[in-house]
Design a protein around this motif. Structure first.
Motif, PDB file in Angstrom:
ATOM      1  N   GLU A   9     -12.533  23.563 -17.691  1.00  0.00           N
ATOM      2  CA  GLU A   9     -12.804  25.007 -17.679  1.00  0.00           C
ATOM      3  C   GLU A   9     -13.097  25.445 -19.093  1.00  0.00           C
ATOM      4  N   ARG A  10     -14.138  26.283 -19.218  1.00  0.00           N
ATOM      5  CA  ARG A  10     -14.543  26.761 -20.534  1.00  0.00           C
ATOM      6  C   ARG A  10     -15.273  28.078 -20.332  1.00  0.00           C
ATOM      7  N   THR A  11     -15.388  28.892 -21.394  1.00  0.00           N
ATOM      8  CA  THR A  11     -15.999  30.211 -21.195  1.00  0.00           C
ATOM      9  C   THR A  11     -17.524  30.193 -21.245  1.00  0.00           C
ATOM     10  N   VAL A  12     -18.137  29.144 -21.806  1.00  0.00           N
ATOM     11  CA  VAL A  12     -19.610  29.082 -21.884  1.00  0.00           C
ATOM     12  C   VAL A  12     -20.153  28.720 -20.502  1.00  0.00           C
ATOM     13  N   SER A  13     -21.076  29.534 -19.986  1.00  0.00           N
ATOM     14  CA  SER A  13     -21.628  29.231 -18.657  1.00  0.00           C
ATOM     15  C   SER A  13     -22.692  28.139 -18.775  1.00  0.00           C
ATOM     16  N   VAL A  14     -22.965  27.516 -17.637  1.00  0.00           N
ATOM     17  CA  VAL A  14     -24.010  26.491 -17.610  1.00  0.00           C
ATOM     18  C   VAL A  14     -25.351  27.114 -18.018  1.00  0.00           C
ATOM     19  N   GLU A  15     -25.586  28.357 -17.595  1.00  0.00           N
ATOM     20  CA  GLU A  15     -26.847  29.025 -17.940  1.00  0.00           C
ATOM     21  C   GLU A  15     -26.964  29.265 -19.447  1.00  0.00           C
ATOM     22  N   GLN A  16     -25.825  29.663 -20.067  1.00  0.00           N
ATOM     23  CA  GLN A  16     -25.850  29.852 -21.531  1.00  0.00           C
ATOM     24  C   GLN A  16     -26.157  28.530 -22.230  1.00  0.00           C
ATOM     25  N   ALA A  17     -25.508  27.481 -21.769  1.00  0.00           N
ATOM     26  CA  ALA A  17     -25.717  26.167 -22.405  1.00  0.00           C
ATOM     27  C   ALA A  17     -27.175  25.737 -22.267  1.00  0.00           C
ATOM     28  N   ILE A  18     -27.768  25.958 -21.086  1.00  0.00           N
ATOM     29  CA  ILE A  18     -29.174  25.569 -20.882  1.00  0.00           C
ATOM     30  C   ILE A  18     -30.085  26.391 -21.792  1.00  0.00           C
ATOM     31  N   SER A  19     -29.831  27.711 -21.841  1.00  0.00           N
ATOM     32  CA  SER A  19     -30.763  28.557 -22.603  1.00  0.00           C
ATOM     33  C   SER A  19     -30.605  28.367 -24.118  1.00  0.00           C
ATOM     34  N   GLN A  20     -29.412  27.957 -24.577  1.00  0.00           N
ATOM     35  CA  GLN A  20     -29.201  27.753 -26.026  1.00  0.00           C
ATOM     36  C   GLN A  20     -29.612  26.364 -26.482  1.00  0.00           C
ATOM     37  N   ARG A  21     -29.731  25.421 -25.545  1.00  0.00           N
ATOM     38  CA  ARG A  21     -29.990  24.028 -25.951  1.00  0.00           C
ATOM     39  C   ARG A  21     -31.300  23.916 -26.715  1.00  0.00           C
ATOM     40  N   ARG A  22     -31.255  23.227 -27.833  1.00  0.00           N
ATOM     41  CA  ARG A  22     -32.434  22.988 -28.653  1.00  0.00           C
ATOM     42  C   ARG A  22     -32.198  21.682 -29.364  1.00  0.00           C
ATOM     43  N   THR A  23     -33.241  20.900 -29.627  1.00  0.00           N
ATOM     44  CA  THR A  23     -33.092  19.696 -30.444  1.00  0.00           C
ATOM     45  C   THR A  23     -32.861  20.123 -31.883  1.00  0.00           C
ATOM     46  N   VAL A  24     -31.716  19.731 -32.431  1.00  0.00           N
ATOM     47  CA  VAL A  24     -31.364  20.122 -33.801  1.00  0.00           C
ATOM     48  C   VAL A  24     -31.407  18.883 -34.704  1.00  0.00           C
ATOM     49  N   ARG A  25     -31.946  19.066 -35.899  1.00  0.00           N
ATOM     50  CA  ARG A  25     -32.122  17.920 -36.817  1.00  0.00           C
ATOM     51  C   ARG A  25     -31.474  18.158 -38.176  1.00  0.00           C
ATOM     52  N   THR A  26     -30.638  19.198 -38.268  1.00  0.00           N
ATOM     53  CA  THR A  26     -29.912  19.444 -39.531  1.00  0.00           C
ATOM     54  C   THR A  26     -28.434  19.658 -39.203  1.00  0.00           C
TER      55      THR A  26
END
Ligand SMILES: Cc1cc2nc3c(=O)[nH]c(=O)nc-3n(C[C@H](O)[C@H](O)[C@H](O)COP(=O)(O)O)c2cc1C
Length: 199
Positions: A9-26
């Motif tokens: 259980e966590r407060t971040v929704s699956v939708e938030q995680a999907i919309s925030q996901r980005r390939t990060v390189r730093t």
């Protein structure tokens, strides 16, 4: 080493995680907590069934031809020494494959994408096709690649939910990765996922 149990259980929704996901390189050098390390591995291939067999990501015929390794740096994860670790879903634990900080060697083997070495951990997803060829023949290779995608996305979304960021790397020399990590050549590396706090 036995890992702390997963939290479901966590407060971040699956939708938030999907919309925030980005390939990060730093990444910054801030270490991960042991519970974050544990949670990422559980999301990748953890056992999610009471009878202790089926896992977090789907697998054709439940044959599970995939392995998850972590290349961890020095002071990268609380209570974990630098080295290459193999995740053991049964028992939710990691075993040491090779000691030492191999992130730079891993990056060099990945067409010198040196940004990968700044991430505290690089998760490496490999396939051992022979576990599935008995049932699926040549098609097992296709299935394993699809499974790598599922595992990769699980890791991405779990990283987001933990306030971490992930990258994804498919450009590397397979044989070099196997040599650097000191793993069996029957395990073909398919994806590398660097993870940490974004710079
Ligand atoms: C199979 C695969 C291989 C990739 N390999 C690399 C890579 O070697 N190096 C890299 O910097 N990005 C790599 N990427 C990341 C893509 O460049 C990235 O997903 C794309 O630009 C879309 O951006 P986003 O992930 O932030 O949405 C790879 C992505 C995938 C799915």
């Amino acid at each position: 080493m036995k890992l702390p149990p997963e939290k479901i259980e966590r407060t971040v929704s699956v939708e938030q995680a999907i919309s925030q996901r980005r390939t990060v390189r730093t990444f910054i050098s801030e270490p991960l907590e042991l519970h974050q390390f544990s949670q990422l591995l559980w999301a990748a291939q953890g056992i999610t069934e009471k009878r202790g067999f089926k896992r977090s990501a789907p697998s054709a015929g439940a044959l599970y031809p995939m392995d998850v390794y972590v290349v961890a740096g020095k002071d990268s994860v609380a209570q974990i020494e630098a080295g290459v670790y193999h995740y053991e879903p049964q028992g939710h634990m990691v075993s040491l494959v090779t000691g030492g900080d191999l992130r730079e060697a891993l990056s060099r083997a990945s067409l010198s994408q040196m940004w990968m070495a700044k991430a505290p951990v690089d998760i490496v997803i490999t396939a051992e096709y022979s576990r599935a060829t008995i049932k699926y023949g040549k098609r097992s290779v296709r299935y394993a690649m699809i499974e790598a995608g599922h595992i990769g996305q699980n890791i991405f979304l779990q990283a987001e939910a933990l306030g971490l960021k992930a990258g994804i790397v498919g450009a590397f020399h397979d044989k070099e990765i196997i040599r650097v990590m000191n793993i069996s050549s029957s395990h073909e590396p398919l994806l590398i996922i660097p993870i940490g706090y974004q710079a």
